[in-house]
Design a protein around this motif. Sequence first.
Motif, short mmCIF file in Angstrom:
data_model
loop_
_atom_site.label_atom_id
_atom_site.label_comp_id
_atom_site.label_asym_id
_atom_site.label_seq_id
_atom_site.Cartn_x
_atom_site.Cartn_y
_atom_site.Cartn_z
N GLY A 17 1.10 -0.97 -0.20
CA GLY A 17 -0.35 -0.45 -0.26
C GLY A 17 1.03 0.91 0.68
O GLY A 17 1.67 1.17 0.52
N VAL A 18 0.52 2.52 -1.15
CA VAL A 18 1.20 3.81 -1.08
C VAL A 18 -0.05 4.41 -0.78
O VAL A 18 -0.91 4.02 -1.06
N LEU A 19 0.69 5.78 -0.51
CA LEU A 19 -0.33 6.99 -0.45
C LEU A 19 0.75 7.92 -0.62
O LEU A 19 2.10 8.17 -1.03
N ASP A 29 5.00 12.80 -4.30
CA ASP A 29 6.02 12.14 -3.04
C ASP A 29 4.67 10.96 -3.05
O ASP A 29 4.26 10.87 -3.19
N VAL A 30 6.11 9.54 -2.06
CA VAL A 30 5.37 8.02 -1.73
C VAL A 30 5.47 8.36 -1.32
O VAL A 30 7.20 7.96 -0.95
N VAL A 31 4.64 7.63 -0.03
CA VAL A 31 5.26 7.02 1.13
C VAL A 31 4.72 5.85 1.22
O VAL A 31 3.27 5.64 0.60
N GLY A 32 4.94 4.74 2.77
CA GLY A 32 4.00 3.22 2.71
C GLY A 32 3.10 3.57 2.70
O GLY A 32 2.75 4.47 4.09
N ASP A 33 1.84 3.11 3.30
CA ASP A 33 0.79 2.95 4.00
C ASP A 33 0.67 2.45 5.28
O ASP A 33 0.62 1.32 4.69
N PRO A 34 0.33 3.23 6.21
CA PRO A 34 0.49 2.51 7.84
C PRO A 34 -0.68 1.50 7.84
O PRO A 34 -0.17 0.79 8.67
N ASN A 35 -1.35 1.54 7.05
CA ASN A 35 -3.16 0.89 7.28
C ASN A 35 -2.85 -0.47 6.60
O ASN A 35 -3.86 -1.23 6.24
N HIS A 36 -1.48 -0.54 5.74
CA HIS A 36 -2.04 -1.39 4.54
C HIS A 36 -1.36 -2.77 5.19
O HIS A 36 -0.36 -2.52 5.65
N PRO A 37 -2.16 -3.91 5.18
CA PRO A 37 -1.59 -5.31 5.71
C PRO A 37 0.12 -5.89 4.95
O PRO A 37 0.42 -6.74 6.20
N ALA A 38 0.04 -5.38 3.86
CA ALA A 38 0.73 -5.77 3.29
C ALA A 38 2.29 -5.89 3.45
O ALA A 38 3.33 -6.05 3.32
N ASN A 39 2.50 -4.20 3.93
CA ASN A 39 3.57 -3.43 3.99
C ASN A 39 3.88 -3.10 5.36
O ASN A 39 4.98 -1.79 5.93
N PHE A 40 2.13 -2.16 6.01
CA PHE A 40 2.34 -1.43 7.06
C PHE A 40 3.19 -0.30 6.86
O PHE A 40 3.75 -0.59 8.08
N GLY A 41 3.22 0.63 5.83
CA GLY A 41 3.87 1.62 5.86
C GLY A 41 5.03 1.59 5.48
O GLY A 41 5.76 2.14 5.09
N LYS A 42 6.34 0.31 5.55
CA LYS A 42 7.34 0.27 4.50
C LYS A 42 7.03 0.00 3.42
O LYS A 42 6.37 -0.73 2.90
N LEU A 43 8.12 0.79 2.46
CA LEU A 43 8.69 0.02 0.95
C LEU A 43 10.02 -0.11 0.84
O LEU A 43 10.95 0.66 1.71
N CYS A 44 9.96 -0.67 -0.24
CA CYS A 44 12.21 -1.57 -0.46
C CYS A 44 12.42 0.23 -0.84
O CYS A 44 11.57 0.77 -1.67
N SER A 45 13.30 -0.68 -1.92
CA SER A 45 13.67 0.84 -2.82
C SER A 45 13.06 1.04 -3.67
O SER A 45 13.10 2.29 -4.26
N LYS A 46 12.21 0.45 -4.98
CA LYS A 46 11.82 0.24 -5.74
C LYS A 46 10.35 1.10 -5.22
O LYS A 46 10.33 2.47 -6.09
#
Length: 164
Positions: A17-19, A29-46
């Motif tokens: 999930g991204v915001l 800008d793009v940040v990880g979505d902290p409410n998304h169950p797949a990544n809880f706000g974390k994102l890889c380098s891509k």
Amino acid sequence: MRQTTASTCCYCGVGCGVLIEHDGAHILDVVGDPNHPANFGKLCSKGSTLHLTGDLDARALYPELRLGKGLARARTGWDSALDHAAKVFADTIAEHGPDSVAFYISGQLLTEDYYAFNKLARALVGTNNIDSNSRLCMSSAVVGYKRSLGADAPPLQLRRYRTE
């Protein structure tokens, strides 16, 4: 005016999930979505550099057709575009055989979707020419997992391998 739109990262099969922060015309800008169950706000380098590659000006917002190499593209409706694509696909198969076409499918499909696309390609069309961007996307992850963790598996699965 700045807006935030929740979406899904397009780079691999995880579907993080991204915001997306944007002004309606440009991605800021793009940040990880902290409410998304797949990544809880974390994102890889891509995923964390998605805003550097996503350009709304270059994105297709509606179907277009170019009916000849020397002709300009013209906006068309979805039914017309899909009918044209299906006809060209069928004509190519009829003239050159089923192995003259290929399917390159998304890494974000569900298992059932992969099954359906494989049935379409192999059983209906009659070709084995089907691949997924998962192979390309995950090839760098394989090397990273092997070098850093000693095995080709996501970290949560490594614990299971080491305890068995």
